[in-house]
Design an enzyme around this catalytic site. Sequence first.
Site, PDB file in Angstrom:
ATOM      1  N   LYS A  26      -0.358  -7.016   3.409  1.00  0.00           N
ATOM      2  CA  LYS A  26       0.755  -6.316   2.770  1.00  0.00           C
ATOM      3  C   LYS A  26       1.966  -6.148   3.694  1.00  0.00           C
ATOM      4  O   LYS A  26       3.090  -6.022   3.234  1.00  0.00           O
ATOM      5  CB  LYS A  26       0.287  -4.944   2.276  1.00  0.00           C
ATOM      6  CG  LYS A  26      -0.720  -5.013   1.130  1.00  0.00           C
ATOM      7  CD  LYS A  26      -0.099  -5.503  -0.157  1.00  0.00           C
ATOM      8  CE  LYS A  26      -1.056  -5.390  -1.339  1.00  0.00           C
ATOM      9  NZ  LYS A  26      -0.472  -5.986  -2.583  1.00  0.00           N
ATOM     10  N   SER A  85      -7.967 -11.047   3.232  1.00  0.00           N
ATOM     11  CA  SER A  85      -6.656 -10.414   3.105  1.00  0.00           C
ATOM     12  C   SER A  85      -6.558  -9.051   3.789  1.00  0.00           C
ATOM     13  O   SER A  85      -5.464  -8.587   4.079  1.00  0.00           O
ATOM     14  CB  SER A  85      -6.280 -10.291   1.629  1.00  0.00           C
ATOM     15  OG  SER A  85      -7.306  -9.615   0.911  1.00  0.00           O
ATOM     16  N   GLU A  90       4.710   1.830  -4.868  1.00  0.00           N
ATOM     17  CA  GLU A  90       3.468   2.185  -5.533  1.00  0.00           C
ATOM     18  C   GLU A  90       2.335   1.704  -4.647  1.00  0.00           C
ATOM     19  O   GLU A  90       2.507   0.787  -3.855  1.00  0.00           O
ATOM     20  CB  GLU A  90       3.381   1.499  -6.907  1.00  0.00           C
ATOM     21  CG  GLU A  90       2.911   0.032  -6.865  1.00  0.00           C
ATOM     22  CD  GLU A  90       3.873  -0.913  -6.153  1.00  0.00           C
ATOM     23  OE1 GLU A  90       5.049  -0.567  -5.981  1.00  0.00           O
ATOM     24  OE2 GLU A  90       3.427  -2.022  -5.749  1.00  0.00           O
TER      25      GLU A  90
END
Lengths: 265, 399
Positions: B95, B381, B117
């Site tokens: 991210k 990830s 969010e």
Amino acid sequence: MSRISRAFSDAAGDGRLVIAPYVALGYPDMPTSVKLARAYLDAGADMLELGVPFSDPIADGPTIQRATQRALAKGATLARCIEAAADIRAATGAPLVLMGYANPFMQWGYEDLARDLQGAGVDGLIVPDLLPDDNEDLAQACAAHDLDVISLLAPTTPSERIRRVAERGSGFLYCVSLTGVTGRREDLQSGLTAFLQRVGESSSLPRAVGFGISTPAHVRALCGQADAAIMASALIDIFDAAPPAAAVSRAAAQVGAMVDAARCR
Amino acid sequence: MTTAARASTPDAAGYFGPWGGRYVPETLVPALEELERAFMRLRDDQAFRGELARLLRHYAGRPTPIYEARRLHEELGGARIWLKREDLAHTGAHKINNALGQALLAVRSGKRRVIAETGAGQHGVATATVCAMFGLECVVYMGEEDVHRQALNVVRMRMLGAEVVPVTSGSQTLKDAINEALRDWVTNVETTFYLFGSATGPHPYPLIVREFQKVIGIEARAQMLEQTGRLPDTVVACVNGGSNAIGIFHPFVDDPVGLVGVEAGGTGPAETAATLEAGSPGILHGAISYLLQDEDGQIAPTHSIAAGLDYPGVGPEHAYLQDTGRATYVSVTDEQALDALQTLARLEGIIPALESAHAMAHAIELAPTLPADASILVNLSGRGDKDMDTVVGALGADG
């Protein structure tokens, strides 16, 4: 002349604003919401905005979120909302405009929706998350069934875009009074006059102002600047605050006060 | 389809085939148009690219390595398995790549207030991190249910100076956090940058997120060539919104490489978050894509053990890749993901995030069916520290 156009021209002839309260269909239950709609008409409302509940209402503040969640929990569906609209239509010649988010309408199918709404006596459709840039299928279906697709404009909309959006809409222009979501406010947003003026310079369609219109004084302040006032959350707040037996009449009394305030001359 | 056509997707209106677009309240249109103009201008700007490259290298720790899971291979047989170690990036997941890119856009656009969010909390942590680093005000919306199941990430965000707002409406998960962030943005659009974390939402977000995440695939492609002398046969990544998957897939789209997205199948068909498998076309949060919904078009409740996969939608580019057959999408259950997490921990000393464990679970299933000269590249990830409470809850403390 459509019912919507007639309501605006009649009001203009009398020197008053069109008063258009919002009814959250299915809140607190379907029969009561139909009763509320009739009470608003008896109190002098010129037009009704009938809200179809959606699970994820991104343009709505807490009041309408709560009302529509409750409506869904009580089993409100688009099918039952269309039936309710037909019920309301049976007793009035006032224009009825359905307001709801795009997904339930898409699932129904735009062509079927336009046909069924026409059959129920609905005059127009407001879809706050379907921009004129992406609504061609819906617009074509509605045109074939004499339904107006109401365009929304916001204070952030540049004048050039106001012209383009206005051209794609019909019936009236829904001018969102503030940068924000629906809900009761103390004051009208500064800059509203300038925004409504920009809209007036860009289009000859009537201007209806909604979001945050909470009191008769707010309605009065729109005299000379707009052609209609739409009120929603403030009415639901009054309905909720009243004892259940008096809720419908208290909310309708507020609509009556707004009708009085809308007599601009 | 030509390379040029692929490179140019989405079209000018933000559609990947029939998917995507811009389904938002009118109030947001000028902001989205401004964001699109800023992004299109800066993506080719030398100073912007140089600054982002510097931060990715020296702040986020890129390039992340690829690592061959040899003991896993010995156990399974079949194809060799390579892991793209996004768990080693700063903040513990991919991210950060997108958060850095968009925060730079915010700074260049003069917006000092950032909202985001978050579901699992990884995007929220990444956003809080970059806001701290750039000195930006940061508000993160998070569903009340996720606030509880990802409590560690809430503490991290607050420590980084972000305001975390629990969202109590609806299902109290990522979907409702996005609703609330959109309401904030509609209200504060003139001062606020919405740092969107997933490869979904209104145009230009799916494009922006892909462009900032494709560094994963660009690196991994070069690393596979360098270390194995050829491209992998299959690339596997978990998908919900799909940012890590689109990031690793995109640079392989024109190669003869299989692309497999792994959705969260929950406990089975009755409790799932596998949108491409079990959903149908619809409009939510600014885009037309596949959705989990009921017959009336109301958004359906979802379930996944992985908070970051517990969303009823999927990015429009994934819908397009599925339609065109360029990628395939499968699902694995909560239980398979938990098994994969433990397998990787035991054999390789790597505890993956529950989200990434979904991709691992499929790779573990796939590897033995492939020949020994084949290779699978898995996007690992994120790391699993945040999930230990959930895992203990599911397995018991001795699990």
